[in-house]
Scaffold this active site. Sequence first.
Site, PDB file in Angstrom:
ATOM      1  CE  LYS A  28      -2.092  -1.263   3.872  1.00 43.08           C
ATOM      2  NZ  LYS A  28      -1.485  -2.589   4.163  1.00 43.08           N
ATOM      3  NE  ARG A  81      -4.752  -1.915   9.584  1.00 42.90           N
ATOM      4  CZ  ARG A  81      -3.648  -1.381   9.031  1.00 42.90           C
ATOM      5  NH1 ARG A  81      -3.598  -0.132   8.677  1.00 42.90           N
ATOM      6  NH2 ARG A  81      -2.608  -2.131   8.831  1.00 42.90           N
ATOM      7  NE  ARG A 130       6.090  -0.967  10.472  1.00 46.02           N
ATOM      8  CZ  ARG A 130       5.074  -0.992   9.613  1.00 46.02           C
ATOM      9  NH1 ARG A 130       5.186  -0.394   8.434  1.00 46.02           N
ATOM     10  NH2 ARG A 130       3.950  -1.608   9.939  1.00 46.02           N
TER      11      ARG A 130
HETATM   12  P1  AP5 Z   1       4.690  -1.595   1.943  1.00 51.72           P
HETATM   13  O1  AP5 Z   1       4.500  -0.714   0.768  1.00 51.72           O
HETATM   14  O2  AP5 Z   1       5.247  -1.014   3.189  1.00 51.72           O
HETATM   15  O3  AP5 Z   1       3.322  -2.353   2.274  1.00 51.72           O
HETATM   16  P2  AP5 Z   1       2.102  -1.893   3.139  1.00 51.72           P
HETATM   17  O4  AP5 Z   1       0.924  -2.580   2.599  1.00 51.72           O
HETATM   18  O5  AP5 Z   1       2.083  -0.417   3.251  1.00 51.72           O
HETATM   19  O6  AP5 Z   1       2.547  -2.586   4.509  1.00 51.72           O
HETATM   20  P3  AP5 Z   1       2.584  -2.056   5.997  1.00 51.72           P
HETATM   21  O7  AP5 Z   1       3.702  -2.709   6.740  1.00 51.72           O
HETATM   22  O8  AP5 Z   1       2.482  -0.605   6.035  1.00 51.72           O
HETATM   23  O9  AP5 Z   1       1.356  -2.808   6.533  1.00 51.72           O
HETATM   24  P4  AP5 Z   1       0.384  -2.569   7.647  1.00 51.72           P
HETATM   25  O10 AP5 Z   1      -0.904  -2.380   6.979  1.00 51.72           O
HETATM   26  O11 AP5 Z   1       0.486  -3.719   8.603  1.00 51.72           O
HETATM   27  O12 AP5 Z   1       0.984  -1.334   8.461  1.00 51.72           O
HETATM   28  P5  AP5 Z   1       0.454   0.123   8.777  1.00 51.72           P
HETATM   29  O13 AP5 Z   1       1.619   0.984   8.831  1.00 51.72           O
HETATM   30  O14 AP5 Z   1      -0.686   0.478   7.915  1.00 51.72           O
HETATM   31  O15 AP5 Z   1       5.573  -2.828   1.476  1.00 51.72           O
HETATM   32  C1  AP5 Z   1       5.978  -3.841   2.375  1.00 51.72           C
HETATM   33  C2  AP5 Z   1       7.350  -4.364   1.955  1.00 51.72           C
HETATM   34  O16 AP5 Z   1       7.245  -5.025   0.704  1.00 51.72           O
HETATM   35  C3  AP5 Z   1       8.417  -3.278   1.776  1.00 51.72           C
HETATM   36  O17 AP5 Z   1       9.650  -3.772   2.203  1.00 51.72           O
HETATM   37  C4  AP5 Z   1       8.388  -3.016   0.259  1.00 51.72           C
HETATM   38  O18 AP5 Z   1       9.615  -2.539  -0.209  1.00 51.72           O
HETATM   39  C5  AP5 Z   1       8.066  -4.405  -0.279  1.00 51.72           C
HETATM   40  N1  AP5 Z   1       7.319  -4.375  -1.547  1.00 51.72           N
HETATM   41  C6  AP5 Z   1       6.310  -3.513  -1.890  1.00 51.72           C
HETATM   42  N2  AP5 Z   1       5.829  -3.807  -3.125  1.00 51.72           N
HETATM   43  C7  AP5 Z   1       6.542  -4.885  -3.552  1.00 51.72           C
HETATM   44  C8  AP5 Z   1       6.506  -5.659  -4.757  1.00 51.72           C
HETATM   45  N3  AP5 Z   1       5.660  -5.393  -5.762  1.00 51.72           N
HETATM   46  N4  AP5 Z   1       7.369  -6.692  -4.854  1.00 51.72           N
HETATM   47  C9  AP5 Z   1       8.242  -6.984  -3.837  1.00 51.72           C
HETATM   48  N5  AP5 Z   1       8.338  -6.287  -2.683  1.00 51.72           N
HETATM   49  C10 AP5 Z   1       7.489  -5.252  -2.548  1.00 51.72           C
HETATM   50  O19 AP5 Z   1      -0.121  -0.099  10.262  1.00 51.72           O
HETATM   51  C11 AP5 Z   1       0.741  -0.381  11.329  1.00 51.72           C
HETATM   52  C12 AP5 Z   1      -0.042  -0.490  12.613  1.00 51.72           C
HETATM   53  O20 AP5 Z   1      -0.641   0.778  12.933  1.00 51.72           O
HETATM   54  C13 AP5 Z   1      -1.214  -1.482  12.625  1.00 51.72           C
HETATM   55  O21 AP5 Z   1      -0.805  -2.802  12.875  1.00 51.72           O
HETATM   56  C14 AP5 Z   1      -2.077  -0.889  13.740  1.00 51.72           C
HETATM   57  O22 AP5 Z   1      -1.549  -1.204  15.008  1.00 51.72           O
HETATM   58  C15 AP5 Z   1      -1.922   0.605  13.513  1.00 51.72           C
HETATM   59  N6  AP5 Z   1      -2.949   1.133  12.599  1.00 51.72           N
HETATM   60  C16 AP5 Z   1      -2.751   1.686  11.378  1.00 51.72           C
HETATM   61  N7  AP5 Z   1      -3.910   2.035  10.810  1.00 51.72           N
HETATM   62  C17 AP5 Z   1      -4.880   1.678  11.701  1.00 51.72           C
HETATM   63  C18 AP5 Z   1      -6.293   1.735  11.668  1.00 51.72           C
HETATM   64  N8  AP5 Z   1      -6.950   2.235  10.610  1.00 51.72           N
HETATM   65  N9  AP5 Z   1      -6.973   1.277  12.749  1.00 51.72           N
HETATM   66  C19 AP5 Z   1      -6.327   0.770  13.834  1.00 51.72           C
HETATM   67  N10 AP5 Z   1      -4.991   0.658  13.905  1.00 51.72           N
HETATM   68  C20 AP5 Z   1      -4.268   1.103  12.850  1.00 51.72           C
HETATM   69 MG    MG Z   2       2.148   0.939   4.872  1.00 58.32          MG
END
Ligand code: AP5
Ligand code: MG
Length: 191
Positions: A14, A89, A134
């Site tokens: 994402k 989410r 992280r």
């Molecule tokens: P990346 O682009 O970082 O993927 P992502 O989907 O953004 O993954 P996140 O780690 O951000 O996922 P998440 O949803 O768990 O975390 P968030 O920060 O939202 O890519 C991932 C990896 O893959 C990278 O190394 C990248 O280089 C690689 N990659 C990308 N595309 C690729 C491809 N095509 N091929 C190969 N490799 C590739 O949330 C974190 C925490 O915050 C949650 O767990 C929760 O505690 C809290 N939180 C956030 N939002 C909410 C909400 N709405 N409600 C409640 N809690 C929340």
């Molecule tokens: Mg992300």
Amino acid sequence: MINIVLFGKPGAGKGTQADFLKHKYNLVHLSTGDIFRFNMKNDTELGKLAKSYIDNGDLVPDEVTINMLQDEVEKNPQAKGFLFDGFPRTIAQAEALDKFLAGKNQEITATVALEANDEILVQRLLERGKTSGRADDQDEEKIRNRYQEYNEKTAPLMDYYKAQHKFYAVDGIGTIEEVTERLSLVLDTFQ
Ligand code: AP5
Ligand code: MG
């Protein structure tokens, strides 16, 4: 004005895709995960509150997240549209977002999901964990907990948006450019 929800499991890409799409479609990118991490880094009250949930891979309570997201939208009155990443989410968050946007005579245009197999994504996150700093990327148990949270609380949103005829899915496996291309084919239809 187009408002897009970029949907997908942890590690689906994402954030990576949002970095391209925000420029291409002139959208303000709001990642709730990035906003939480910014607050944790700066040790704000919000950051302190969110930290234990995030570090363990649990979702932060809805009320906190919804208020934070609404504040961020309000900070961007000139926006031509938003790219929501990692929000909503839960069903409660999706309902709050619909209500909030309706109050501004706006709505979600489309929810676009990046589809990928859990095992590939777990490996991606473990790999990233070596350098990301992280806590929620560091061990497999926490990563698996993020998938459990996704399956229980976030996956039902697919039906929520399908019922509104706003759900689109693209294959999230391929090169970053290939995935951007697939997402663009969907987003171009709303230009
Ligand atoms: P990346 O682009 O970082 O993927 P992502 O989907 O953004 O993954 P996140 O780690 O951000 O996922 P998440 O949803 O768990 O975390 P968030 O920060 O939202 O890519 C991932 C990896 O893959 C990278 O190394 C990248 O280089 C690689 N990659 C990308 N595309 C690729 C491809 N095509 N091929 C190969 N490799 C590739 O949330 C974190 C925490 O915050 C949650 O767990 C929760 O505690 C809290 N939180 C956030 N939002 C909410 C909400 N709405 N409600 C409640 N809690 C929340
Ligand atoms: Mg992300």
